[in-house]
Design a protein around this motif. Sequence first.
Motif, PDB file in Angstrom:
ATOM      1  N   ALA A  34       0.885  -1.164   0.044  1.00  0.00           N
ATOM      2  CA  ALA A  34       0.098   0.023   0.046  1.00  0.00           C
ATOM      3  C   ALA A  34       0.892   1.098   0.009  1.00  0.00           C
ATOM      4  CB  ALA A  34      -1.017   0.023   1.136  1.00  0.00           C
ATOM      5  N   MET A  35       0.255   2.255  -0.716  1.00  0.00           N
ATOM      6  CA  MET A  35       1.249   3.508  -0.799  1.00  0.00           C
ATOM      7  C   MET A  35       0.444   4.712  -0.181  1.00  0.00           C
ATOM      8  SD  MET A  35       4.125   2.378  -2.325  1.00  0.00           S
ATOM      9  CE  MET A  35       4.809   3.898  -2.684  1.00  0.00           C
ATOM     10  N   GLY A  36       1.331   5.630   0.282  1.00  0.00           N
ATOM     11  CA  GLY A  36       0.790   6.769   0.812  1.00  0.00           C
ATOM     12  C   GLY A  36       1.534   8.004   0.354  1.00  0.00           C
ATOM     13  N   TRP A  37       1.057   9.006   0.644  1.00  0.00           N
ATOM     14  CA  TRP A  37       1.620  10.552   0.314  1.00  0.00           C
ATOM     15  C   TRP A  37       1.319  11.306   1.746  1.00  0.00           C
ATOM     16  CZ3 TRP A  37       4.879  12.142  -3.552  1.00  0.00           C
ATOM     17  CH2 TRP A  37       4.579  11.539  -4.664  1.00  0.00           C
ATOM     18  N   PHE A  38       2.252  11.878   2.296  1.00  0.00           N
ATOM     19  CA  PHE A  38       2.657  12.771   3.288  1.00  0.00           C
ATOM     20  C   PHE A  38       3.191  14.312   3.051  1.00  0.00           C
ATOM     21  CE2 PHE A  38       1.806   8.551   4.873  1.00  0.00           C
ATOM     22  CZ  PHE A  38       1.094   8.686   6.240  1.00  0.00           C
ATOM     23  N   ARG A  39       2.844  15.051   3.607  1.00  0.00           N
ATOM     24  CA  ARG A  39       3.543  16.333   3.375  1.00  0.00           C
ATOM     25  C   ARG A  39       3.756  17.169   4.732  1.00  0.00           C
ATOM     26  NH1 ARG A  39      -1.695  20.049   1.016  1.00  0.00           N
ATOM     27  NH2 ARG A  39      -2.764  20.158   3.181  1.00  0.00           N
ATOM     28  N   GLN A  40       4.978  17.762   4.715  1.00  0.00           N
ATOM     29  CA  GLN A  40       5.393  18.477   5.902  1.00  0.00           C
ATOM     30  C   GLN A  40       5.759  19.972   5.505  1.00  0.00           C
ATOM     31  OE1 GLN A  40       8.852  16.440   7.976  1.00  0.00           O
ATOM     32  NE2 GLN A  40       8.446  17.282   9.936  1.00  0.00           N
TER      33      GLN A  40
ATOM     34  N   ALA B 101       7.130  23.651   6.877  1.00  0.00           N
ATOM     35  CA  ALA B 101       8.282  24.271   7.609  1.00  0.00           C
ATOM     36  C   ALA B 101       7.405  24.608   8.911  1.00  0.00           C
ATOM     37  CB  ALA B 101       8.956  25.516   6.994  1.00  0.00           C
ATOM     38  N   GLY B 102       8.277  23.847  10.024  1.00  0.00           N
ATOM     39  CA  GLY B 102       7.923  24.089  11.155  1.00  0.00           C
ATOM     40  C   GLY B 102       6.696  23.266  11.728  1.00  0.00           C
ATOM     41  N   LYS B 103       6.176  22.157  10.892  1.00  0.00           N
ATOM     42  CA  LYS B 103       5.150  21.697  11.216  1.00  0.00           C
ATOM     43  C   LYS B 103       5.416  20.263  11.280  1.00  0.00           C
ATOM     44  CE  LYS B 103       2.230  25.233  11.129  1.00  0.00           C
ATOM     45  NZ  LYS B 103       1.740  25.877  12.301  1.00  0.00           N
ATOM     46  N   GLU B 104       4.593  19.451  11.862  1.00  0.00           N
ATOM     47  CA  GLU B 104       4.772  17.766  11.878  1.00  0.00           C
ATOM     48  C   GLU B 104       4.351  17.466  10.337  1.00  0.00           C
ATOM     49  OE1 GLU B 104       3.940  16.883  16.431  1.00  0.00           O
ATOM     50  OE2 GLU B 104       2.416  15.956  14.971  1.00  0.00           O
ATOM     51  N   ARG B 105       4.795  15.989  10.088  1.00  0.00           N
ATOM     52  CA  ARG B 105       4.264  15.490   9.027  1.00  0.00           C
ATOM     53  C   ARG B 105       2.987  15.261   8.890  1.00  0.00           C
ATOM     54  NH1 ARG B 105       8.943  11.616   6.230  1.00  0.00           N
ATOM     55  NH2 ARG B 105      10.056  13.569   7.003  1.00  0.00           N
ATOM     56  N   GLU B 106       2.088  15.412   7.801  1.00  0.00           N
ATOM     57  CA  GLU B 106       0.804  14.898   7.838  1.00  0.00           C
ATOM     58  C   GLU B 106       0.478  13.966   6.831  1.00  0.00           C
ATOM     59  OE1 GLU B 106      -1.729  18.397   7.941  1.00  0.00           O
ATOM     60  OE2 GLU B 106      -0.920  19.077   6.041  1.00  0.00           O
ATOM     61  N   PHE B 107      -0.666  13.213   6.876  1.00  0.00           N
ATOM     62  CA  PHE B 107      -1.066  12.448   5.944  1.00  0.00           C
ATOM     63  C   PHE B 107      -1.812  13.189   4.774  1.00  0.00           C
ATOM     64  CE2 PHE B 107      -5.261  10.595   4.418  1.00  0.00           C
ATOM     65  CZ  PHE B 107      -4.674   9.357   3.952  1.00  0.00           C
ATOM     66  N   VAL B 108      -1.845  12.803   3.359  1.00  0.00           N
ATOM     67  CA  VAL B 108      -2.391  13.368   2.469  1.00  0.00           C
ATOM     68  C   VAL B 108      -3.359  12.604   1.768  1.00  0.00           C
ATOM     69  CG1 VAL B 108      -1.946  14.417   0.225  1.00  0.00           C
ATOM     70  CG2 VAL B 108      -0.337  14.988   1.973  1.00  0.00           C
ATOM     71  N   ALA B 109      -2.938  11.181   1.576  1.00  0.00           N
ATOM     72  CA  ALA B 109      -3.411  10.342   0.684  1.00  0.00           C
ATOM     73  C   ALA B 109      -2.881   8.815   0.640  1.00  0.00           C
ATOM     74  CB  ALA B 109      -3.765  10.609  -0.790  1.00  0.00           C
ATOM     75  N   THR B 110      -3.756   7.858   0.486  1.00  0.00           N
ATOM     76  CA  THR B 110      -3.194   6.275   0.365  1.00  0.00           C
ATOM     77  C   THR B 110      -4.040   5.736  -0.559  1.00  0.00           C
ATOM     78  OG1 THR B 110      -2.692   4.807   1.903  1.00  0.00           O
ATOM     79  CG2 THR B 110      -4.848   5.661   2.373  1.00  0.00           C
ATOM     80  N   ILE B 111      -3.457   4.737  -0.972  1.00  0.00           N
ATOM     81  CA  ILE B 111      -3.891   3.637  -1.822  1.00  0.00           C
ATOM     82  C   ILE B 111      -3.553   2.385  -1.791  1.00  0.00           C
ATOM     83  CG2 ILE B 111      -2.240   4.194  -3.701  1.00  0.00           C
ATOM     84  CD1 ILE B 111      -4.276   4.202  -5.764  1.00  0.00           C
ATOM     85  N   GLY B 112      -4.543   1.542  -1.913  1.00  0.00           N
ATOM     86  CA  GLY B 112      -4.295   0.016  -1.690  1.00  0.00           C
ATOM     87  C   GLY B 112      -3.497  -0.441  -3.060  1.00  0.00           C
TER      88      GLY B 112
END
Length: 123
Positions: A33-39, A41-52
Amino acid sequence: QVQLVESGGGLVQAGDSLRLSCAASGRSFSSYAMGWFRQAAGKEREFVATIGRRGDSISYADSVKGRFTISRDNAKNTVYLQMNSLKPEDTAVYYCAANNWVTSTLRYEYDYWGQGTQVTVSS
């Protein structure tokens, strides 16, 4: 074991579109399974999208729903993130990640990560 390399980031204006790519190498890309996250500047890494594994089980963060589309091409060992109607709030380093268990919105459940690609959206 899989290695991930993101590409496609850049500087765009609000309202523009970008397509990010994540090229994978190693064994059995289609088993992850794959995912995209983003971070930002100065913030925690957060979830964007996932696919099976088969392109199913797709989920999006509320902040990108309706604007971003995740897809994968297992024959090319590549996962994509099409980003439309970009906003300045989307500015971040975007990371591709692989999960050998299940689709997940939680970053600590992913096993492998790329180096990231910068997306900057100007007003």
